[in-house]
Motif scaffolding. Structure first.
Motif, mmCIF file in Angstrom:
data_model
loop_
_atom_site.group_PDB
_atom_site.id
_atom_site.type_symbol
_atom_site.label_atom_id
_atom_site.label_comp_id
_atom_site.label_asym_id
_atom_site.label_seq_id
_atom_site.Cartn_x
_atom_site.Cartn_y
_atom_site.Cartn_z
ATOM 1 N N PRO A 32 18.310 37.605 -8.034
ATOM 2 C CA PRO A 32 18.264 38.523 -9.182
ATOM 3 C C PRO A 32 17.232 39.643 -9.032
ATOM 4 O O PRO A 32 17.481 40.758 -9.511
ATOM 5 N N THR A 33 16.108 39.363 -8.391
ATOM 6 C CA THR A 33 15.111 40.433 -8.223
ATOM 7 C C THR A 33 15.635 41.512 -7.287
ATOM 8 O O THR A 33 15.477 42.715 -7.547
ATOM 9 N N ARG A 34 16.285 41.106 -6.207
ATOM 10 C CA ARG A 34 16.832 42.104 -5.282
ATOM 11 C C ARG A 34 17.973 42.891 -5.926
ATOM 12 O O ARG A 34 18.098 44.095 -5.719
ATOM 13 N N ARG A 35 18.784 42.220 -6.750
ATOM 14 C CA ARG A 35 19.828 42.964 -7.460
ATOM 15 C C ARG A 35 19.211 43.954 -8.435
ATOM 16 O O ARG A 35 19.704 45.062 -8.631
ATOM 17 N N ARG A 36 18.107 43.561 -9.020
ATOM 18 C CA ARG A 36 17.438 44.471 -9.961
ATOM 19 C C ARG A 36 16.913 45.705 -9.237
ATOM 20 O O ARG A 36 17.024 46.830 -9.748
ATOM 21 N N PHE B 209 32.318 48.180 3.138
ATOM 22 C CA PHE B 209 32.820 47.132 2.230
ATOM 23 C C PHE B 209 33.110 47.781 0.877
ATOM 24 O O PHE B 209 32.314 47.656 -0.065
ATOM 25 N N PRO B 210 34.249 48.468 0.759
ATOM 26 C CA PRO B 210 34.489 49.276 -0.441
ATOM 27 C C PRO B 210 34.381 48.477 -1.743
ATOM 28 O O PRO B 210 35.041 47.458 -1.911
ATOM 29 N N GLY B 211 33.539 48.980 -2.621
ATOM 30 C CA GLY B 211 33.429 48.394 -3.958
ATOM 31 C C GLY B 211 32.636 47.101 -4.058
ATOM 32 O O GLY B 211 32.418 46.588 -5.153
ATOM 33 N N LEU B 212 32.202 46.573 -2.932
ATOM 34 C CA LEU B 212 31.590 45.234 -2.957
ATOM 35 C C LEU B 212 30.287 45.193 -3.763
ATOM 36 O O LEU B 212 30.111 44.324 -4.624
ATOM 37 N N VAL B 213 29.391 46.116 -3.494
ATOM 38 C CA VAL B 213 28.095 46.093 -4.177
ATOM 39 C C VAL B 213 28.300 46.242 -5.682
ATOM 40 O O VAL B 213 27.726 45.499 -6.489
ATOM 41 N N ASP B 214 29.166 47.176 -6.046
ATOM 42 C CA ASP B 214 29.465 47.405 -7.453
ATOM 43 C C ASP B 214 30.019 46.135 -8.112
ATOM 44 O O ASP B 214 29.618 45.769 -9.226
ATOM 45 N N GLN B 215 30.926 45.486 -7.415
ATOM 46 C CA GLN B 215 31.529 44.262 -7.947
ATOM 47 C C GLN B 215 30.479 43.177 -8.173
ATOM 48 O O GLN B 215 30.480 42.484 -9.190
ATOM 49 N N ILE B 216 29.579 43.048 -7.231
ATOM 50 C CA ILE B 216 28.532 42.019 -7.362
ATOM 51 C C ILE B 216 27.601 42.349 -8.527
ATOM 52 O O ILE B 216 27.218 41.479 -9.309
ATOM 53 N N LEU B 217 27.269 43.624 -8.680
ATOM 54 C CA LEU B 217 26.400 44.005 -9.803
ATOM 55 C C LEU B 217 27.103 43.773 -11.137
ATOM 56 O O LEU B 217 26.482 43.364 -12.114
ATOM 57 N N HIS B 218 28.410 44.023 -11.167
ATOM 58 C CA HIS B 218 29.162 43.735 -12.385
ATOM 59 C C HIS B 218 29.187 42.241 -12.680
ATOM 60 O O HIS B 218 29.051 41.820 -13.824
ATOM 61 N N ALA B 219 29.377 41.438 -11.631
ATOM 62 C CA ALA B 219 29.365 39.986 -11.814
ATOM 63 C C ALA B 219 27.999 39.551 -12.339
ATOM 64 O O ALA B 219 27.897 38.672 -13.192
ATOM 65 N N ALA B 220 26.946 40.193 -11.827
ATOM 66 C CA ALA B 220 25.605 39.844 -12.267
ATOM 67 C C ALA B 220 25.415 40.167 -13.731
ATOM 68 O O ALA B 220 24.737 39.442 -14.460
ATOM 69 N N ALA B 221 26.027 41.255 -14.191
ATOM 70 C CA ALA B 221 25.903 41.629 -15.601
ATOM 71 C C ALA B 221 26.541 40.553 -16.479
ATOM 72 O O ALA B 221 26.089 40.330 -17.600
ATOM 73 N N ALA B 222 27.541 39.856 -15.943
ATOM 74 C CA ALA B 222 28.175 38.774 -16.691
ATOM 75 C C ALA B 222 27.362 37.489 -16.611
ATOM 76 O O ALA B 222 27.604 36.546 -17.338
ATOM 77 N N ASP B 223 26.421 37.467 -15.716
ATOM 78 C CA ASP B 223 25.597 36.278 -15.493
ATOM 79 C C ASP B 223 24.283 36.430 -16.279
ATOM 80 O O ASP B 223 24.209 37.146 -17.249
#
Lengths: 113, 113
Positions: B29-33, B93-107
């Protein structure tokens, strides 16, 4: 998968599945391959994936996927079956698993069988 | 970030960036932040993220992101700046980082600032 065969298998509730665990579990080409085979061919026993890794390593991969909430395991006779929790995962992290598998296809992962 | 300040900073070519490393780097989570702050506010020096973690831990997070090919670092005067390699990552990796950040927002990630 001899150890713990008859111990109850623990599966996290989908609400308790953590993104960190899902990402870590899928940060491995063998585990992604297991997931792809489950998508392509449905439930199957642990011993039938035809992966060229030691039994103990394979056992670790299945445990990691189960603990992360990615697969569900159940015993049927002498076999331990695996089923993907994709529908559940998609309610929690929509499209994430699919996106990662697509990214893997662009990477150096072995082609799906 | 005193250690290694003047050593040349190594960055992997985007073609050599591995999905496993990207997923592992973003499984925190810190690295995603850090990534979200770079998206929202552009390049910034290491010391200005306002994260409540020890300097050595923060240093480790930046190194992990850099080694995974997610950020580029450069020194400017006495400060080490960070820039996101999002455009490069999206070609690989098209869209991957964005997708992970979106998943994180749901977490349970902390909300972006």
């Amino acid at each position: 998968m001899p150890l713990g065969r008859w111990a109850p298998l623990r599966h996290p509730d989908i609400a308790d599945v953590r993104l960190d665990d899902v990402l870590q579990a899928l940060a491995d080409p063998t585990r992604r391959r297991i997931v792809r085979m489950l998508i392509a061919e449905g439930d199957r026993p642990c011993g039938t994936f035809g992966l060229d890794v030691a039994a103990s390593t394979l056992s670790h991969h299945f445990r990691t996927l189960r603990a992360a909430g990615i697969i569900r395991q159940y015993d049927n006779g002498r076999q331990r079956f695996n089923t993907l929790r994709l529908a559940e995962l998609d309610t929690r992290f929509p499209g994430l698993v699919d996106q990662i598998l697509h990214a893997a296809a662009a990477d150096a992962d072995p082609a799906p069988r």
